[in-house]
Design an enzyme around this catalytic site. Structure first.
Site, PDB file in Angstrom:
ATOM      1  CB  SER A  46      -5.975   0.032  14.191  1.00  0.00           C
ATOM      2  OG  SER A  46      -6.919   1.026  14.500  1.00  0.00           O
ATOM      3  CE1 TYR A  96      -9.289  -1.010   9.951  1.00  0.00           C
ATOM      4  CE2 TYR A  96      -9.755   0.138  12.004  1.00  0.00           C
ATOM      5  CZ  TYR A  96      -8.914  -0.103  10.929  1.00  0.00           C
ATOM      6  OH  TYR A  96      -7.703   0.534  10.849  1.00  0.00           O
ATOM      7  N   GLY A 135       0.819  -1.215   0.000  1.00  0.00           N
ATOM      8  CA  GLY A 135       0.000   0.000   0.000  1.00  0.00           C
ATOM      9  C   GLY A 135       0.847   1.257   0.000  1.00  0.00           C
ATOM     10  CB  ALA A 136       4.297   1.790  -1.121  1.00  0.00           C
ATOM     11  CG  ASN A 137      -0.984   3.614  -3.984  1.00  0.00           C
ATOM     12  OD1 ASN A 137      -1.064   2.482  -3.514  1.00  0.00           O
ATOM     13  ND2 ASN A 137      -2.048   4.381  -4.163  1.00  0.00           N
ATOM     14  CB  THR A 138      -2.309   6.504  -0.988  1.00  0.00           C
ATOM     15  OG1 THR A 138      -3.036   7.637  -0.493  1.00  0.00           O
ATOM     16  CG2 THR A 138      -2.938   5.239  -0.428  1.00  0.00           C
ATOM     17  CB  ILE A 156       0.638   5.038   6.841  1.00  0.00           C
ATOM     18  CG1 ILE A 156      -0.457   5.727   7.677  1.00  0.00           C
ATOM     19  CG2 ILE A 156       1.815   4.632   7.724  1.00  0.00           C
ATOM     20  CD1 ILE A 156      -0.033   7.018   8.321  1.00  0.00           C
ATOM     21  N   GLY A 157       1.699   4.369   3.949  1.00  0.00           N
ATOM     22  CA  GLY A 157       2.629   3.618   3.117  1.00  0.00           C
ATOM     23  C   GLY A 157       3.479   4.527   2.249  1.00  0.00           C
TER      24      GLY A 157
END
Length: 304
Positions: free
Chosen positions: A150, A175, A21-24, A26-27
């Site tokens: 979380s 969640y 998930g590096a495109n947005t 925290i990532g």
């Protein structure tokens, strides 16, 4: 500031990090800081287009940044396996696996394999990816696995009779359940790694309450952030616990890191609090065994 921040990150030249998930969010912030400190960063994302755009932005700040795209859809365990196979085949080393990607409070949806989406994406996919990449990580002394949990784990409970939400579904509860599963995964992974004498360490982190796209399904989050920016975390600051777990030479195996201000919602990173359910060794072992069955992944670590 007291605590760990991006300014605490040492040079990372020669190391390789896989960030899901590096495109947005925290990532992205994690990948940006690591790349700026000389690391090779594998950006594991669903969308190649979004990943390439994120890489362009990082290179504007850090020209020559060593970045690569790796396809990964955590809602499909076949994609998880293909991601791991690509890294095993193409990368000479892997120092840190950062299990960052996740979803939060969507309407009831299912993964390709039919699992409830939040449990599948937030727990089963990181469990599978970790298990598949452990042999690669074990080749590098000091390698780490970082699992993102979380504050919501505090309300979590594992419904052993309805893990896939066939009987009932409440998005917020599911969640929290998936985030409790992350910390139980950490507990059992740390125990098994130590028992096996593995060179790999496992840590967990949480970003506090950070303004990211993760909250797009939550009306409360969308209304809260415009008026609470002073108290709550930006995505940039929310990445500090992830960076601590991934890079801090003093980080402890099995430890959980998170923001230290406003009841864990914001601020520099340090040791975070987890509830009694997240320390339940029997539940952790049971979840491990169930997760191996649900993913079809044998992590290669005996229960001892």
């Amino acid at each position: 500031m007291s605590g760990f921040t991006a300014a605490s990150v040492a040079g990372q030249a020669g190391k390789c990090f896989l960030v899901t998930g590096a495109n947005t969010g925290i990532g992205y912030e994690t990948a940006r800081v690591l790349a700026a400190h000389g690391a090779r960063v594998l950006m594991a994302c669903r969308s190649e287009e979004k990943a390439r755009l994120a890489m362009e932005h990082i290179r504007m700040e850090a020209p020559g940044a060593n970045l690569a795209f790796v396809p990964l859809d955590q809602a499909d365990l076949f994609s998880v396996r293909e991601c791991a196979e690509q890294v095993m085949r193409d990368e000479p080393r892997l120092d840190v696996l950062l299990n960052n990607a996740g979803v939060m409070v969507p309407p009831l949806e299912r993964t390709v394999q039919g699992h409830e989406l939040q449990f599948g994406v937030n727990h089963l996919a990181p469990f599978a990816l970790t298990g598949l990449l452990l042999p690669k990580l074990a080749e590098t002394p000091g390698a780490r696995v970082v699992i993102t949990a979380s504050l919501a784990h505090m309300r979590g409970r594992i419904d052993w009779d309805d893990l896939d939400a066939r009987r009932s579904y409440r998005a917020r509860q599911r969640y929290g359940d998936s985030k409790l599963a992350n910390l139980l995964h950490l507990l059992e992974l740390d125990r098994r790694l130590r028992a096996a004498g593995s060179p790999v360490s496992a840590m967990a982190c949480h970003p506090g309450i950070a303004a990211t796209e993760l909250g797009r399904h939550s009306l409360g989050f969308r209304l809260l952030f415009p008026v609470a920016g002073v108290v709550l975390n930006s995505a940039e600051h929310g990445a500090w616990p992830t960076l601590q777990a991934a890079t801090d030479a003093a980080a402890e195996p099995g430890q959980y890191y998170g923001p230290q201000r406003f009841f864990g919602m914001s601020g520099p990173s340090g040791i975070a609090r987890r509830n009694a359910a997240a320390r339940d060794a029997m539940a952790a072992r049971r979840l491990w065994e169930v997760s191996e069955q649900m993913t079809g992944i044998d992590c290669g670590l005996a229960g001892f």
